[in-house]
Design a protein around this motif. Structure first.
Motif, mmCIF file in Angstrom:
data_model
loop_
_atom_site.group_PDB
_atom_site.id
_atom_site.type_symbol
_atom_site.label_atom_id
_atom_site.label_comp_id
_atom_site.label_asym_id
_atom_site.label_seq_id
_atom_site.Cartn_x
_atom_site.Cartn_y
_atom_site.Cartn_z
ATOM 1 N N ALA A 98 -15.006 -10.471 -0.255
ATOM 2 C CA ALA A 98 -16.168 -9.839 0.381
ATOM 3 C C ALA A 98 -17.466 -10.439 -0.144
ATOM 4 O O ALA A 98 -18.416 -10.684 0.605
ATOM 5 C CB ALA A 98 -16.141 -8.335 0.143
ATOM 6 N N GLY A 149 -15.484 -4.014 5.747
ATOM 7 C CA GLY A 149 -15.700 -3.232 4.541
ATOM 8 C C GLY A 149 -17.172 -3.112 4.233
ATOM 9 O O GLY A 149 -18.028 -3.373 5.080
ATOM 10 N N CYS A 187 -12.120 -2.554 2.017
ATOM 11 C CA CYS A 187 -11.678 -3.250 3.222
ATOM 12 C C CYS A 187 -10.717 -2.386 4.029
ATOM 13 O O CYS A 187 -9.845 -1.718 3.471
ATOM 14 C CB CYS A 187 -10.988 -4.571 2.868
ATOM 15 N N LEU A 236 -9.813 -8.737 -2.741
ATOM 16 C CA LEU A 236 -10.635 -8.364 -1.590
ATOM 17 C C LEU A 236 -12.106 -8.234 -1.987
ATOM 18 O O LEU A 236 -13.001 -8.595 -1.218
ATOM 19 C CB LEU A 236 -10.130 -7.059 -0.979
ATOM 20 N N THR A 263 -4.876 -8.750 3.460
ATOM 21 C CA THR A 263 -4.801 -7.446 4.115
ATOM 22 C C THR A 263 -3.506 -7.250 4.887
ATOM 23 O O THR A 263 -3.256 -6.158 5.411
ATOM 24 C CB THR A 263 -5.987 -7.260 5.085
#
Length: 313
Positions: free
Chosen positions: A169, A111, A18, A165, A154
């Motif tokens: 995702a 990402g 990311c 993360l 983030t």
């Protein structure tokens, strides 16, 4: 395990990277295609997404997400048509925060997702070139909650951030798959990917049986009874929705399962053949070569020698 979860497990999603973009004024960035899936979330502001295989640019607003599938180059811009800088010029030396343009009126987090090269096509073939998840098409607020978590993670370094993360995702990918399933279910049959069959009760029931017991040689009669349809009606509908016959789908599913076992373990070919319902190693090897282009032992040896990069590059 339901069929979609099984396909996801076989695809062995390995991770996500990311990075954050802060942009303002007039700006445009060109991104190289990544072999599997790139994703992005508009945290604030708005921008345009242009993908080489999609005719018209997509307007992305705050709260929107996108997936770009299958190695396509694409651009993000404040306005379509602006000369773009390469993404490598924005993110250098492994930085996870990039700036473009003048000022800061738009923020994106994005990402990539890597799939196991052995079985990734099972999932990639189920997705279109681009999936657009619009914020205003999220009546439950689940996608919005995911974006809020992504924004929080983030914003600053936190313990366990990489793992968090990675999971977020994957959740965004699942949102994209579900959105595509819904869209495919109401679209023309020729545009349906095989995963869209999960929304058809009869076909879904048959798929679930096959995924639950890959080793069993399912007859069309058995599957049709499960779907509560006639044999001919079921066979016709299955092929129309999934894109191939039940027998061909089961063969493909078996061989993709075999690929994962061969590449992730040191088990003998004969034991893999027996687990997948083959009475002999020779019969299994013949079927594997027909689908994969090489006998199981040769396939395993060539991949071990580096013919496949598990990271997907």
């Amino acid at each position: 395990m339901d069929p979609l979860s099984h396909v996801l497990a076989l695809s062995n999603i390995e991770g996500a990277v990311c990075a954050e973009l802060r942009a303002g004024g007039e700006w445009a960035i060109a991104f190289r295609g990544q072999m599997h899936v790139k994703f992005g979330v508009v945290i604030s502001g708005a921008c345009w997404l242009t993908v080489e295989t999609v005719k018209a640019p997509l307007h992305l607003r705050q709260g929107d997400c996108y997936l770009v599938v299958g190695g396509q180059d694409y651009q993000l811009a404040s306005t379509p048509g602006i000369t773009a800088v390469r993404s490598e010029e924005i993110w250098t030396s492994g930085d996870d925060l990039g700036y473009c343009g003048n000022g800061h009126d738009t923020t994106l987090v994005g990402g990539r997702l890597h799939f196991d090269r052995a079985n990734g096509e099972l999932l990639l073939n189920a997705l279109p070139s681009v999936v657009h998840l619009a914020a205003d098409a999220d009546p439950t607020g689940v996608l919005r909650a995911t974006i809020q978590l992504l924004t929080y993670e983030t914003a600053a370094p936190r313990p366990g951030q990489t793992l968090m993360l990675d999971h977020l995702a994957r959740i965004i990918l699942l949102h994209g798959l579900r959105a595509h399933l819904t869209a495919s279910a109401v679209g023309p049959p020729g545009e349906r990917a095989h995963v869209a069959a999960l929304l058809d009760p009869g076909v879904d029931a048959a798929l679930t049986m096959m995924h639950d017991d890959v080793a069993r040689t399912w007859s069309v009669d058995e599957l049709a009874r499960t779907a509560r349809m006639s044999r001919s009606g079921f066979a016709e509908k299955f092929k129309a929705v999934v894109g191939e016959s039940p027998g061909r789908y089961l063969l493909s599913l078996r061989m993709h399962t075999a690929k994962q076992i061969l590449l992730k373990s040191d088990r003998t070919v004969s034991s893999v053949a027996a687990e997948l319902g083959y009475s002999s190693e020779a019969a299994f090897s013949t079927a594997f070569k027909r689908v994969m282009g090489a006998p199981p032992r040769d396939y395993r040896t060539s991949r071990a020698a580096g013919d496949i990069d598990p990271a997907g590059h």
